[in-house]
Design a protein around this motif. Structure first.
Motif, PDB file in Angstrom:
ATOM      1  N   PRO A  22      -2.802   5.229 -16.759  1.00 42.77           N
ATOM      2  CA  PRO A  22      -1.367   5.162 -17.065  1.00 42.77           C
ATOM      3  C   PRO A  22      -0.574   4.585 -15.898  1.00 42.77           C
ATOM      4  CG  PRO A  22      -2.276   7.311 -17.648  1.00 42.77           C
ATOM      5  CD  PRO A  22      -3.332   6.609 -16.853  1.00 42.77           C
ATOM      6  N   SER A  23       0.416   3.806 -16.224  1.00 40.79           N
ATOM      7  CA  SER A  23       1.344   3.313 -15.204  1.00 40.79           C
ATOM      8  C   SER A  23       2.352   4.407 -14.877  1.00 40.79           C
ATOM      9  CB  SER A  23       2.082   2.075 -15.727  1.00 40.79           C
ATOM     10  OG  SER A  23       2.985   2.451 -16.763  1.00 40.79           O
ATOM     11  N   LEU A  24       3.161   4.157 -13.870  1.00 39.12           N
ATOM     12  CA  LEU A  24       4.239   5.089 -13.531  1.00 39.12           C
ATOM     13  C   LEU A  24       5.135   5.333 -14.737  1.00 39.12           C
ATOM     14  CD1 LEU A  24       6.102   6.653 -11.566  1.00 39.12           C
ATOM     15  CD2 LEU A  24       7.087   4.452 -10.897  1.00 39.12           C
ATOM     16  N   TYR A  25       5.477   4.270 -15.460  1.00 40.25           N
ATOM     17  CA  TYR A  25       6.375   4.385 -16.613  1.00 40.25           C
ATOM     18  C   TYR A  25       5.714   5.178 -17.735  1.00 40.25           C
ATOM     19  CZ  TYR A  25      10.240   2.843 -19.652  1.00 40.25           C
ATOM     20  OH  TYR A  25      11.355   2.778 -20.463  1.00 40.25           O
ATOM     21  N   ASP A  26       4.400   5.008 -17.905  1.00 38.31           N
ATOM     22  CA  ASP A  26       3.683   5.803 -18.910  1.00 38.31           C
ATOM     23  C   ASP A  26       3.838   7.292 -18.615  1.00 38.31           C
ATOM     24  OD1 ASP A  26       2.622   3.669 -20.464  1.00 38.31           O
ATOM     25  OD2 ASP A  26       1.073   3.333 -18.954  1.00 38.31           O
ATOM     26  N   ASP A  27       3.733   7.662 -17.342  1.00 39.13           N
ATOM     27  CA  ASP A  27       3.892   9.076 -16.972  1.00 39.13           C
ATOM     28  C   ASP A  27       5.324   9.546 -17.167  1.00 39.13           C
ATOM     29  OD1 ASP A  27       1.456  10.500 -16.051  1.00 39.13           O
ATOM     30  OD2 ASP A  27       1.244   8.757 -14.763  1.00 39.13           O
ATOM     31  N   GLY A  80       0.813  -1.209   0.000  1.00 31.13           N
ATOM     32  CA  GLY A  80       0.000   0.000   0.000  1.00 31.13           C
ATOM     33  C   GLY A  80       0.846   1.259   0.000  1.00 31.13           C
ATOM     34  N   LEU A  81       1.932   1.251   0.759  1.00 30.90           N
ATOM     35  CA  LEU A  81       2.818   2.408   0.829  1.00 30.90           C
ATOM     36  C   LEU A  81       3.473   2.671  -0.523  1.00 30.90           C
ATOM     37  CD1 LEU A  81       4.338   4.632   2.333  1.00 30.90           C
ATOM     38  CD2 LEU A  81       5.938   2.890   3.162  1.00 30.90           C
ATOM     39  N   LEU A  82       3.916   1.611  -1.190  1.00 34.49           N
ATOM     40  CA  LEU A  82       4.554   1.763  -2.499  1.00 34.49           C
ATOM     41  C   LEU A  82       3.574   2.313  -3.529  1.00 34.49           C
ATOM     42  CD1 LEU A  82       6.678  -1.476  -2.383  1.00 34.49           C
ATOM     43  CD2 LEU A  82       7.606   0.824  -2.724  1.00 34.49           C
ATOM     44  N   CYS A  83       2.332   1.834  -3.487  1.00 33.88           N
ATOM     45  CA  CYS A  83       1.318   2.376  -4.395  1.00 33.88           C
ATOM     46  C   CYS A  83       1.114   3.863  -4.135  1.00 33.88           C
ATOM     47  CB  CYS A  83      -0.002   1.614  -4.225  1.00 33.88           C
ATOM     48  SG  CYS A  83       0.032  -0.086  -4.867  1.00 33.88           S
ATOM     49  N   PHE A  84       1.073   4.236  -2.877  1.00 37.16           N
ATOM     50  CA  PHE A  84       0.928   5.654  -2.506  1.00 37.16           C
ATOM     51  C   PHE A  84       2.087   6.478  -3.064  1.00 37.16           C
ATOM     52  CE2 PHE A  84       2.030   9.188   0.249  1.00 37.16           C
ATOM     53  CZ  PHE A  84       0.825   9.867   0.376  1.00 37.16           C
ATOM     54  N   GLU A  85       3.303   5.989  -2.881  1.00 34.27           N
ATOM     55  CA  GLU A  85       4.487   6.733  -3.328  1.00 34.27           C
ATOM     56  C   GLU A  85       4.524   6.869  -4.853  1.00 34.27           C
ATOM     57  OE1 GLU A  85       6.054   8.371  -1.228  1.00 34.27           O
ATOM     58  OE2 GLU A  85       7.171   7.222   0.257  1.00 34.27           O
ATOM     59  N   TRP A  86       4.183   5.805  -5.561  1.00 33.14           N
ATOM     60  CA  TRP A  86       4.251   5.860  -7.021  1.00 33.14           C
ATOM     61  C   TRP A  86       3.154   6.733  -7.601  1.00 33.14           C
ATOM     62  CZ3 TRP A  86       5.275  -0.100  -7.167  1.00 33.14           C
ATOM     63  CH2 TRP A  86       6.622  -0.324  -6.800  1.00 33.14           C
ATOM     64  N   TYR A  94      -1.043  -5.937  -3.969  1.00 26.22           N
ATOM     65  CA  TYR A  94       0.123  -6.321  -4.770  1.00 26.22           C
ATOM     66  C   TYR A  94      -0.204  -6.197  -6.260  1.00 26.22           C
ATOM     67  CZ  TYR A  94       3.838  -8.952  -6.956  1.00 26.22           C
ATOM     68  OH  TYR A  94       4.882  -9.299  -7.775  1.00 26.22           O
ATOM     69  N   ARG A  95      -1.440  -6.581  -6.632  1.00 25.71           N
ATOM     70  CA  ARG A  95      -1.840  -6.452  -8.033  1.00 25.71           C
ATOM     71  C   ARG A  95      -1.824  -4.989  -8.451  1.00 25.71           C
ATOM     72  NH1 ARG A  95      -0.582 -10.157  -9.828  1.00 25.71           N
ATOM     73  NH2 ARG A  95      -1.814 -11.482  -8.486  1.00 25.71           N
ATOM     74  N   GLU A  96      -2.301  -4.115  -7.569  1.00 29.07           N
ATOM     75  CA  GLU A  96      -2.263  -2.677  -7.842  1.00 29.07           C
ATOM     76  C   GLU A  96      -0.817  -2.219  -8.056  1.00 29.07           C
ATOM     77  OE1 GLU A  96      -4.073   1.413  -7.527  1.00 29.07           O
ATOM     78  OE2 GLU A  96      -4.917  -0.568  -7.856  1.00 29.07           O
ATOM     79  N   MET A  97       0.079  -2.739  -7.259  1.00 28.27           N
ATOM     80  CA  MET A  97       1.485  -2.390  -7.372  1.00 28.27           C
ATOM     81  C   MET A  97       2.036  -2.816  -8.742  1.00 28.27           C
ATOM     82  SD  MET A  97       4.446  -3.152  -4.551  1.00 28.27           S
ATOM     83  CE  MET A  97       4.962  -4.781  -5.067  1.00 28.27           C
ATOM     84  N   GLU A  98       1.697  -4.028  -9.168  1.00 29.57           N
ATOM     85  CA  GLU A  98       2.144  -4.494 -10.481  1.00 29.57           C
ATOM     86  C   GLU A  98       1.569  -3.629 -11.598  1.00 29.57           C
ATOM     87  OE1 GLU A  98       3.411  -9.125 -10.447  1.00 29.57           O
ATOM     88  OE2 GLU A  98       1.328  -8.699 -10.959  1.00 29.57           O
ATOM     89  N   PHE A  99       0.297  -3.272 -11.476  1.00 26.73           N
ATOM     90  CA  PHE A  99      -0.323  -2.431 -12.504  1.00 26.73           C
ATOM     91  C   PHE A  99       0.401  -1.093 -12.608  1.00 26.73           C
ATOM     92  CE2 PHE A  99      -4.903  -4.386 -12.461  1.00 26.73           C
ATOM     93  CZ  PHE A  99      -4.384  -5.577 -12.950  1.00 26.73           C
ATOM     94  N   LEU A 100       0.773  -0.514 -11.476  1.00 27.25           N
ATOM     95  CA  LEU A 100       1.481   0.754 -11.482  1.00 27.25           C
ATOM     96  C   LEU A 100       2.856   0.638 -12.136  1.00 27.25           C
ATOM     97  CD1 LEU A 100       0.523   2.202  -7.999  1.00 27.25           C
ATOM     98  CD2 LEU A 100       0.283   3.411 -10.172  1.00 27.25           C
ATOM     99  N   LEU A 101       3.425  -0.562 -12.103  1.00 22.60           N
ATOM    100  CA  LEU A 101       4.725  -0.796 -12.732  1.00 22.60           C
ATOM    101  C   LEU A 101       4.595  -1.205 -14.197  1.00 22.60           C
ATOM    102  CD1 LEU A 101       6.616  -2.654  -9.863  1.00 22.60           C
ATOM    103  CD2 LEU A 101       6.927  -0.288 -10.605  1.00 22.60           C
ATOM    104  N   GLY A 102       3.353  -1.258 -14.704  1.00 18.42           N
ATOM    105  CA  GLY A 102       3.145  -1.601 -16.109  1.00 18.42           C
ATOM    106  C   GLY A 102       2.907  -3.068 -16.372  1.00 18.42           C
ATOM    107  N   GLU A 103       2.850  -3.875 -15.314  1.00 21.29           N
ATOM    108  CA  GLU A 103       2.598  -5.314 -15.453  1.00 21.29           C
ATOM    109  C   GLU A 103       1.088  -5.546 -15.386  1.00 21.29           C
ATOM    110  OE1 GLU A 103       5.555  -8.260 -14.993  1.00 21.29           O
ATOM    111  OE2 GLU A 103       5.439  -6.803 -16.595  1.00 21.29           O
ATOM    112  N   LYS A 104       0.407  -5.325 -16.507  1.00 23.83           N
ATOM    113  CA  LYS A 104      -1.052  -5.344 -16.505  1.00 23.83           C
ATOM    114  C   LYS A 104      -1.608  -6.587 -17.203  1.00 23.83           C
ATOM    115  CE  LYS A 104      -1.747  -0.357 -16.244  1.00 23.83           C
ATOM    116  NZ  LYS A 104      -2.459   0.800 -16.822  1.00 23.83           N
ATOM    117  N   SER A 105      -2.734  -7.050 -16.665  1.00 26.72           N
ATOM    118  CA  SER A 105      -3.442  -8.190 -17.255  1.00 26.72           C
ATOM    119  C   SER A 105      -4.865  -8.187 -16.720  1.00 26.72           C
ATOM    120  CB  SER A 105      -2.751  -9.512 -16.902  1.00 26.72           C
ATOM    121  OG  SER A 105      -3.551 -10.614 -17.299  1.00 26.72           O
ATOM    122  N   ALA A 106      -5.840  -8.129 -17.627  1.00 26.32           N
ATOM    123  CA  ALA A 106      -7.243  -8.110 -17.216  1.00 26.32           C
ATOM    124  C   ALA A 106      -7.629  -9.388 -16.479  1.00 26.32           C
ATOM    125  CB  ALA A 106      -8.142  -7.905 -18.432  1.00 26.32           C
TER     126      ALA A 106
END
Length: 271
Positions: free
Chosen positions: A157-162, A54-60, A122-134
């Motif tokens: 957008p993921s972090l990398y997209d931004d 949760g903290l990592l998602c907040f930071e990203w 954790y899934r949210e964290m992966e999505f933010l890193l661009g590791e997406k899958s419906a």
């Protein structure tokens, strides 16, 4: 005027510490399902990991806001801070990784079909890193709030997209097709983006170099976390089926082969 020699003890109610941290609530959340004392260690460490997710998602998300505001230095500071959180997250594997198969089996049945693979944060964290899958939304259908949040994050957008959008605003030749791609799909490497990063690393713009290195630190630490997960699983349960019904070690091995922010790695061959 002399300073008091003892701390204040009576606050006429709960302590300010309790009001801020809610420690009494935190310490009610560990409910053992077995009588094995090792389960408490596993449970607390897993909950600590959840808090770090949760903290990592907040930071990203904070870094995304700073990138959108073109405050590159603030974004780099946030990313650097998040890398320290990732290091602490990786360190949390050590006690679990030292469990023998017999020790882990002593409480494994209490997990049932539970698995960290099912963690929504954790899934949210992966999505933010661009590791997406419906398909990764499926386990969360029974928890509408989490499912709705992940469905929303899948399309954002993921972090990398931004990061790439920020580079384009600075005049770099990031293809519009990369920025306009289907954001619900996992990010795929681009030769043009690779050349942009190569140019940044050949240049002398310190802010951009620090951005690249901060992202690389995150990618490296995330890869280390995945690999440590693989080692901990292999050491505690071998190649047995995972607790959530996955292929266990085989599934984790496949996940460790994917690198986030891929062009930051391959661009180094052209510098």
């Amino acid at each position: 005027m002399s300073c008091p020699v003892s701390p204040k003890l009576d606050f006429g109610g709960t302590t300010p510490y309790e009001d801020y941290v809610h420690a009494s609530v935190l310490h009610t959340l560990q409910q053992q399902w077995s009588k094995d004392p090792r389960e408490m260690s596993f449970l607390v460490i897993t909950q600590v990991m959840e808090l770090y997710f949760g903290l990592l998602c907040f930071e990203w998300r904070q870094a995304q806001s700073e990138l959108r505001a073109n405050d590159l230095r603030a974004a780099v500071q946030t990313l650097r801070r998040s890398d320290l959180h990732l290091q602490a997250l990786s360190a949390a594997w050590r006690p679990i990784a030292r469990m023998t198969p017999t020790e882990f089996n002593s409480f494994r049945d209490a997990l049932g079909e539970g698995s960290g693979f099912q963690s929504g944060m954790y899934r949210e964290m992966e999505f933010l890193l661009g590791e997406k899958s419906a398909s990764m939304l499926v386990p969360h259908r029974a928890v509408p709030a989490m499912h709705d949040q992940l469905e929303k994050s899948l399309a954002l957008p993921s972090l990398y997209d931004d990061v790439l959008a920020a580079l384009r605003r600075r005049g770099f030749d990031i293809p519009q097709a990369v920025l306009d791609r289907d954001l619900t799909k996992a990010y795929e490497p681009s030769a043009e983006v690779e050349q942009v990063w190569a140019a940044i690393y050949r240049g002398n713009d310190r802010d951009l170099l620090e951005l690249g290195e901060a992202l690389t630190d995150i990618a490296e630490e995330f890869a280390r976390w995945r690999y440590d997960h693989l080692l901990a699983t292999r050491r505690s349960m071998g190649s047995k089926v995972g607790t959530g019904g996955s292929a266990g070690v085989a599934w984790l091995e496949k996940r460790t082969q994917r690198a986030v922010f891929p062009e930051l790695w391959t661009a180094r061959s052209y510098v």
